[in-house]
Motif scaffolding. Sequence first.
Motif, PDB file in Angstrom:
ATOM      1  N   UNK A 122       7.040   2.699 -53.882  1.00 54.06           N
ATOM      2  CA  UNK A 122       5.818   2.115 -53.328  1.00 54.06           C
ATOM      3  C   UNK A 122       6.168   1.015 -52.335  1.00 54.06           C
ATOM      4  N   UNK A 123       5.339   0.841 -51.297  1.00 51.86           N
ATOM      5  CA  UNK A 123       5.604  -0.227 -50.329  1.00 51.86           C
ATOM      6  C   UNK A 123       5.653  -1.602 -50.991  1.00 51.86           C
ATOM      7  N   UNK A 124       6.480  -2.473 -50.460  1.00 55.32           N
ATOM      8  CA  UNK A 124       6.582  -3.832 -51.005  1.00 55.32           C
ATOM      9  C   UNK A 124       5.356  -4.663 -50.671  1.00 55.32           C
ATOM     10  N   UNK A 125       4.805  -4.446 -49.480  1.00 55.17           N
ATOM     11  CA  UNK A 125       3.614  -5.189 -49.075  1.00 55.17           C
ATOM     12  C   UNK A 125       2.432  -4.815 -49.959  1.00 55.17           C
ATOM     13  N   UNK A 126       1.720  -5.803 -50.461  1.00 50.22           N
ATOM     14  CA  UNK A 126       0.639  -5.569 -51.415  1.00 50.22           C
ATOM     15  C   UNK A 126      -0.485  -4.734 -50.823  1.00 50.22           C
ATOM     16  N   UNK A 127      -0.878  -5.031 -49.603  1.00 56.40           N
ATOM     17  CA  UNK A 127      -1.969  -4.294 -48.962  1.00 56.40           C
ATOM     18  C   UNK A 127      -1.568  -2.840 -48.734  1.00 56.40           C
ATOM     19  N   UNK A 128      -0.362  -2.638 -48.226  1.00 62.37           N
ATOM     20  CA  UNK A 128       0.134  -1.280 -48.006  1.00 62.37           C
ATOM     21  C   UNK A 128       0.264  -0.530 -49.332  1.00 62.37           C
ATOM     22  N   UNK A 129       0.733  -1.226 -50.351  1.00 66.01           N
ATOM     23  CA  UNK A 129       0.899  -0.592 -51.660  1.00 66.01           C
ATOM     24  C   UNK A 129      -0.437  -0.136 -52.241  1.00 66.01           C
ATOM     25  N   UNK A 130      -1.461  -0.942 -52.067  1.00 65.77           N
ATOM     26  CA  UNK A 130      -2.780  -0.555 -52.548  1.00 65.77           C
ATOM     27  C   UNK A 130      -3.287   0.703 -51.865  1.00 65.77           C
ATOM     28  N   UNK A 131      -3.076   0.792 -50.564  1.00 66.30           N
ATOM     29  CA  UNK A 131      -3.509   1.984 -49.839  1.00 66.30           C
ATOM     30  C   UNK A 131      -2.675   3.201 -50.242  1.00 66.30           C
ATOM     31  N   UNK A 132      -1.361   3.001 -50.374  1.00 63.39           N
ATOM     32  CA  UNK A 132      -0.478   4.112 -50.735  1.00 63.39           C
ATOM     33  C   UNK A 132      -0.828   4.665 -52.109  1.00 63.39           C
ATOM     34  N   UNK A 133      -1.085   3.799 -53.060  1.00 59.09           N
ATOM     35  CA  UNK A 133      -1.431   4.255 -54.401  1.00 59.09           C
ATOM     36  C   UNK A 133      -2.763   4.994 -54.394  1.00 59.09           C
TER      37      UNK A 133
END
Length: 221
Positions: free
Chosen positions: A87-98
């Motif tokens: 998963x991406x380290x960036x929180x915003x990116x991680x939320x979208x990826x999940x």
Amino acid sequence: MLKLIIGNKAYSSWSMRGWLAVKQSGLAFEEITVPMFGEDWDKRREGDEFAPSGGKVPILWDDKAVIWDSLAIIEWLADKTDRARYWPKDEVARGMARSMAAEMHSSYPNLRRDLSMNVRKQFPPRELSEDVRTEIMRILELWAQARARHGSGGPYLFGDYSAVDIMFAPVVTRFVTYSIPVPRFAAAYMEAMLSHAWTREWLEAAQEEPWVIERYEAAAE
């Protein structure tokens, strides 16, 4: 050592996701292919290896732990190794990826039904139902948003190869199989996915499989 039970590489989209997830972990694993709907398939589904998956693949055995369902396998391996692998380290990116991975996991029933996975063939373009076109447009929209917002660090949806790419990998193969026209940015992403060493390994192995499941051959034509 981990043990991964999968179905045919030519046809099993969920097996592809589970297999890519284990490859992403960097851990050694034993791979067992059980041809779907053959004699061995029914026998093995009745044994302990498939319990408690309900007879579905992929199934990951980690010592005494059994994990089935591709997304669960991803999460298990992320916890076991390093979540940053998946998963991406960036929180915003991680939320979208999940969210994208979860949507891929639970959605697009018309695409799954009408465009069954068959990585050994490529068919000319054909008329698609409105429902399938709508689902394809949704997928392309998600790809475009991910690439525009978070994809500057590399050729994949969130830059680096991650769990969300694993979840969409069989969609990439379906778009090739059924000659789905895509915009330039999506074609570039698909090329990156198809050029990935693990994708090539999977596709090459699928070409060598001796098994043919007519229901999927007929559905694809």
